[in-house]
Design an enzyme around this catalytic site. Sequence first.
Site, PDB file in Angstrom:
ATOM      1  N   SER A 135      39.993  35.652  46.408  1.00 36.80           N
ATOM      2  CA  SER A 135      39.289  35.578  47.690  1.00 36.80           C
ATOM      3  C   SER A 135      40.193  35.876  48.871  1.00 36.80           C
ATOM      4  O   SER A 135      39.708  36.114  49.975  1.00 36.80           O
ATOM      5  CB  SER A 135      38.663  34.191  47.869  1.00 36.80           C
ATOM      6  OG  SER A 135      39.657  33.189  47.792  1.00 36.80           O
ATOM      7  N   HIS A 195      35.236  40.602  44.898  1.00 38.11           N
ATOM      8  CA  HIS A 195      35.154  39.213  45.365  1.00 38.11           C
ATOM      9  C   HIS A 195      33.696  38.773  45.392  1.00 38.11           C
ATOM     10  O   HIS A 195      32.913  39.204  46.236  1.00 38.11           O
ATOM     11  CB  HIS A 195      35.780  39.095  46.754  1.00 38.11           C
ATOM     12  CG  HIS A 195      35.717  37.723  47.319  1.00 38.11           C
ATOM     13  ND1 HIS A 195      35.563  37.459  48.661  1.00 38.11           N
ATOM     14  CD2 HIS A 195      35.763  36.496  46.712  1.00 38.11           C
ATOM     15  CE1 HIS A 195      35.531  36.162  48.860  1.00 38.11           C
ATOM     16  NE2 HIS A 195      35.643  35.550  47.697  1.00 38.11           N
ATOM     17  N   GLU A 226      32.279  41.790  47.623  1.00 35.91           N
ATOM     18  CA  GLU A 226      33.228  42.635  48.346  1.00 35.91           C
ATOM     19  C   GLU A 226      34.018  43.439  47.309  1.00 35.91           C
ATOM     20  O   GLU A 226      34.649  42.852  46.421  1.00 35.91           O
ATOM     21  CB  GLU A 226      34.183  41.791  49.182  1.00 35.91           C
ATOM     22  CG  GLU A 226      33.528  41.113  50.367  1.00 35.91           C
ATOM     23  CD  GLU A 226      34.518  40.285  51.165  1.00 35.91           C
ATOM     24  OE1 GLU A 226      34.624  40.510  52.380  1.00 35.91           O
ATOM     25  OE2 GLU A 226      35.193  39.413  50.576  1.00 35.91           O
ATOM     26  N   ASN A 266      35.908  36.173  54.338  1.00 38.80           N
ATOM     27  CA  ASN A 266      36.715  34.967  54.509  1.00 38.80           C
ATOM     28  C   ASN A 266      37.398  34.905  55.870  1.00 38.80           C
ATOM     29  O   ASN A 266      37.659  33.818  56.389  1.00 38.80           O
ATOM     30  CB  ASN A 266      37.749  34.843  53.390  1.00 38.80           C
ATOM     31  CG  ASN A 266      37.215  34.026  52.231  1.00 38.80           C
ATOM     32  OD1 ASN A 266      36.298  33.221  52.398  1.00 38.80           O
ATOM     33  ND2 ASN A 266      37.773  34.213  51.055  1.00 38.80           N
TER      34      ASN A 266
END
Length: 286
Positions: free
Chosen positions: A118, A141, A153, A191
């Site tokens: 991540s 991800h 992702e 994130n």
Amino acid sequence: MTKPIGVVGAGMMGSEIALIFAVAGHSVLLTDQSRAAADAAIVRLETVLDRGIGRGFFSEADKGRALGNLRAVDSLDDFADRQVVVEAVFEDQSVKQAVFRQLDTILPADAIIASNTSTIPISTLASVVSAERQSRFLGTHYFSPVHRMKLVEVIPTFDTAEEVVDEVMDLCRNAGKEPIRVKDVPGFAVNRVLHAFLIEAVKLVEEGVATPEDIDKACRLGLGHPVGPFDLMDVVTNSLSLQAQEIMHDAYGERFRPGSLLKQKVAAGHIGRKSGRGWKVYPPKG
């Protein structure tokens, strides 16, 4: 077209990644540090499937297909015929790279390796595999819970071949996901947005502006979020949130400095639902 897929790591993320590909019709092998852990994950997935059927996420046919296509194995040595392998082990660079070194000696030359990290840059992780393998290495991800969250992702490295990116994005779409291409930077896209939000939420509590419960309510009712920031941290664990923020703090500086209250929570063992206490207190299971 179905492919033989392997998933390394039978925790919540890894097991559900294995599940979505098994539902999509792929032959999937799942492994962990022990065969018992992988077997236990498949038992847990039966519960996920049953609950998902009740909520309309899966059908009985999906359950039969998933359990028929998914198998626990003893070790990475069983992955010698896999065409795609997804790594979903503990979020630690050295742990992940040890897995990649081993996979590099086992997998067919044309196999694709994808990391579910991540926050760790994918090019850094790819540096431990052979030069010939690096064009077939990238990041994917996923978001928790994987069986419900549509986004993936997809993160190419400096050397990832375009046809590999296209193949993996098609693989994700065929498994019911919506992939987006993201540049290989620490934290990727989601994130970076998420943790800026979480850091500010913790600051509001530190400053006495509002309680975690009221901030969660405000974000649900005022912003339309399905879950508030403190409930979210308690689910994904405060320790993982802190780790992600520390990685991004190193990369980007002060804007990602973790709040001292989050550090105190982690140091006190208030990890979240998993430990029975995080920002809130949870009754013991069973």
